[in-house]
Structures are given as structure tokens and as C-alpha cells.
Scaffold this motif. Structure first.
Motif, PDB file in Angstrom:
ATOM      1  N   UNK A   1      -5.421 -18.047  23.310  1.00  0.00           N
ATOM      2  CA  UNK A   1      -4.115 -17.762  23.919  1.00  0.00           C
ATOM      3  C   UNK A   1      -3.141 -18.909  23.660  1.00  0.00           C
ATOM      4  N   UNK A   2      -1.902 -18.536  23.349  1.00  0.00           N
ATOM      5  CA  UNK A   2      -0.877 -19.543  23.080  1.00  0.00           C
ATOM      6  C   UNK A   2      -0.712 -19.832  21.604  1.00  0.00           C
ATOM      7  N   UNK A   3      -1.679 -19.415  20.782  1.00  0.00           N
ATOM      8  CA  UNK A   3      -1.496 -19.601  19.339  1.00  0.00           C
ATOM      9  C   UNK A   3      -0.545 -18.522  18.822  1.00  0.00           C
ATOM     10  N   UNK A   4       0.246 -18.835  17.792  1.00  0.00           N
ATOM     11  CA  UNK A   4       1.167 -17.830  17.247  1.00  0.00           C
ATOM     12  C   UNK A   4       0.417 -16.710  16.525  1.00  0.00           C
ATOM     13  N   UNK A   5       1.066 -15.527  16.443  1.00  0.00           N
ATOM     14  CA  UNK A   5       0.592 -14.398  15.647  1.00  0.00           C
ATOM     15  C   UNK A   5      -0.794 -13.912  16.072  1.00  0.00           C
ATOM     16  N   UNK A   6      -1.009 -13.899  17.406  1.00  0.00           N
ATOM     17  CA  UNK A   6      -2.261 -13.334  17.936  1.00  0.00           C
ATOM     18  C   UNK A   6      -1.907 -12.455  19.135  1.00  0.00           C
ATOM     19  N   UNK A   7      -2.744 -11.440  19.427  1.00  0.00           N
ATOM     20  CA  UNK A   7      -2.513 -10.663  20.656  1.00  0.00           C
ATOM     21  C   UNK A   7      -2.749 -11.551  21.880  1.00  0.00           C
ATOM     22  N   UNK A   8      -2.149 -11.190  23.009  1.00  0.00           N
ATOM     23  CA  UNK A   8      -2.476 -11.865  24.267  1.00  0.00           C
ATOM     24  C   UNK A   8      -3.871 -11.407  24.702  1.00  0.00           C
ATOM     25  N   UNK A   9      -4.683 -12.349  25.141  1.00  0.00           N
ATOM     26  CA  UNK A   9      -6.056 -12.019  25.516  1.00  0.00           C
ATOM     27  C   UNK A   9      -6.268 -12.159  27.026  1.00  0.00           C
ATOM     28  N   UNK A  10      -6.963 -11.186  27.584  1.00  0.00           N
ATOM     29  CA  UNK A  10      -7.453 -11.266  28.956  1.00  0.00           C
ATOM     30  C   UNK A  10      -8.964 -11.109  28.919  1.00  0.00           C
ATOM     31  N   UNK A  11      -9.624 -11.467  30.034  1.00  0.00           N
ATOM     32  CA  UNK A  11     -11.089 -11.418  30.056  1.00  0.00           C
ATOM     33  C   UNK A  11     -11.585 -10.657  31.277  1.00  0.00           C
ATOM     34  N   UNK A  12     -12.834 -10.203  31.175  1.00  0.00           N
ATOM     35  CA  UNK A  12     -13.559  -9.690  32.334  1.00  0.00           C
ATOM     36  C   UNK A  12     -14.849 -10.501  32.456  1.00  0.00           C
TER      37      UNK A  12
END
Ligand code: ZN
Length: 275
Positions: free
Chosen positions: A56-67
Motif C-alpha cells: 500500500x502506498x506504492x504507485x500504480x497498484x490497487x489499494x489492498x485490504x486484508x482479512x
């Protein structure tokens, strides 16, 4: 923009190209991914959160969430230490759901009573942490036996929380879908809805209201029709979404907007800005 509501980004099958795989997802229009934290058992439950924090926070990546959760067949490992680890993970802001948890009678594995007991303990922890749940439910062959055991547990131990959940990789019939909707759940479909023999499942998907439906990959498994048998990845969620859009008789863009809104609304998340 699409959301992949269920992917196992911590799978060792992405060990050599995880970042490139996430870039492909971004380039295919995937704005966010829910990374499932079950690993191969409770010892690996934290891996999805680690991946969120790494990327997360890197350019050109989807936003990530976790379970985080203990899969039905790993419930014999759900001792006090594993449950304390689950509780601590659910306290983290990126860990927005408890799962995938539930009942699996299809594969040889944990006894049904152990699965049920492990599910109930996790429901109690998720309720205390106010985290919705991601349910995995699969019966013996074509039977709905696991669903018949699941619903009374959810009625008794979950409905009252009002937190709802997601029926992940939905594979039941219309009765099970209707009962899920009545419990306040969203219903999520994976690549198997695109397979030739899945017409009954497509008939169910057609009847799910557009404000209650989600789409997922369950990557690295269940690649959609043109890629069946290959390693799946979040970029391929677009193919499943296109099939679902067709069933709902709307344009893929409209389906993408609806499912993204459903995901963000359900988890109270900020909008996805063009990234
Ligand atoms: Zn899964």
C-alpha cells in the motif's frame, strides 16, 4: 473500476511475481483487492496484512485490504493462542473482515462438529471487534447439508450483531441466496460462474439485486472460463464481471461501478480515486 472482493495474495504461487501481478491488476482497472488471511493455517493468518503493509502506498497498484480467519478445515488448530492472534489481527485498521470462515463438507477434513465450534468462536471474536465476516460454505457434492447447518448458527450467533457479511464464491441455490440476503449479506461470485455447466448458478446470480452483489477471483484458484485451469489472478476478475453484467443486462462499466459501490459502502471505506 473494479474491486476483487476475495483473493489469496499471500499464496506461494505469487512468490516470484507478486508485484508484477498487482501491477497487472491495476492496469486491468482493479482499484482494490481484499486479501484473504487464512494462509495454510493460523500460523500464516497474518500474511495478508503483511502484504497490505508492504504494497500500500506504492504507485500504480490497487489499494489492498486484508482479512484474517481460520478456514473450516483448520479449525482443529483454533486453540486459545490462534484465537488470540485472530483477535489481535482484527484490531488492525487494514483488517476489515473476519474470514474466510464457515463450513466445508465437500473436502475430506475437519469433523463437522469441530468446524461448527471453530466457526462460533470466531463469530464471537469478530462481533467483539465489529468486523463483518466472509463465509465459505460448501456441502457434500450437490447437497445443501452445510448450508442447513450454517444458517441456524448465523441466526443464533451473528444476525443480532447487525454486522452482516459476504457469502464468498457463492455456490448455493436460490433458497440459500435468499436466506443470505435476508441476513443482510452480500453475495459474491467467482470464476466458476462462467463455466459451461454453471447455468443454475448463473440463474441465481441473475436474481441477486444489483446493490447486493460482488465479484471476486478467489485467486489463485477458479480462473474464469477462457483461462480455466491456469493460475488465476485479480486482473482476471474483469472477465467474471463481464459475464455477470451480461446476466444483469447492463454494461460492464455499470456493473463495475455498482459492485465497487457495494464493497465500499458495506465496509465504510473511502472512495477509490483514479490511481
Ligand atoms: Zn478463498
Amino acid at each position: 473500476m473494479l474491486v476483487d472482493s476475495h483473493a489469496h495474495l499471500d499464496s506461494p504461487r505469487y512468490g516470484n511475481d507478486r508485484e508484477a501481478m498487482l501491477v497487472r491488476a491495476h492496469d486491468a482497472g482493479i482499484g482494490a483487492i481484499l486479501s484473504i488471511g487464512i494462509g495454510e493455517g493460523p500460523a500464516e493468518m497474518h500474511q495478508a496484512l503483511d502484504i497490505c503493509r508492504e504494497y500500500n502506498g506504492r504507485p500504480r497498484l490497487p489499494r489492498l485490504y486484508a482479512s484474517a480467519g481460520i478456514y473450516p478445515h483448520n479449525t482443529p488448530e483454533a486453540d486459545d493462542a490462534a484465537l488470540a492472534k485472530l483477535d489481535a489481527l482484527l484490531a488492525e485498521p487494514e483488517v476489515i473482515a473476519c474470514g474466510e470462515i464457515g463450513l466445508d463438507y465437500y473436502h475430506e477434513g475437519a469433523p463437522h462438529d469441530a468446524q461448527r465450534a471453530g466457526l462460533i468462536r470466531q463469530l464471537e471474536i469478530a462481533a467483539a471487534r465489529k468486523r463483518p465476516i466472509l463465509i465459505h460454505c460448501r456441502g457434500t457434492n450437490e447437497s445443501v447439508d452445510a448450508w442447513q447447518d450454517l444458517f441456524p448458527v448465523l441466526e443464533e450467533h451473528w444476525k443480532g450483531t447487525g454486522l452482516g457479511g459476504i457469502m464468498h464464491c457463492f455456490g448455493g441455490g436460490w433458497d440459500e441466496a435468499r436466506r443470505s440476503l435476508d441476513l443482510g449479506f452480500l453475495v459474491s461470485f467467482a470464476g466458476n460462474v462462467t463455466y459451461p455447466k454453471a447455468q443454475p448458478l448463473r440463474d441465481v446470480a441473475t436474481r441477486i439485486p444489483l446493490d447486493r452483489i460482488l465479484v471476486e477471483t478467489d485467486a489463485p484458484w477458479l480462473a474464469p472460463a477462457p483461462h480455466r485451469g491456469e493460475r488465476n489472478e485479480p486482473a482476471m476478475v474483469a472477465q467474471t464481471a463481464e459475464v455477470l453484467a451480461g446476466l444483469h443486462n447492463i454494461a460492464p462499466d455499470e456493473f463495475a461501478a455498482a459492485t465497487t459501490q457495494n464493497f465500499l459502502r458495506f465496509f465504510h471505506l473511502p472512495p477509490l480515486v483514479g490511481n
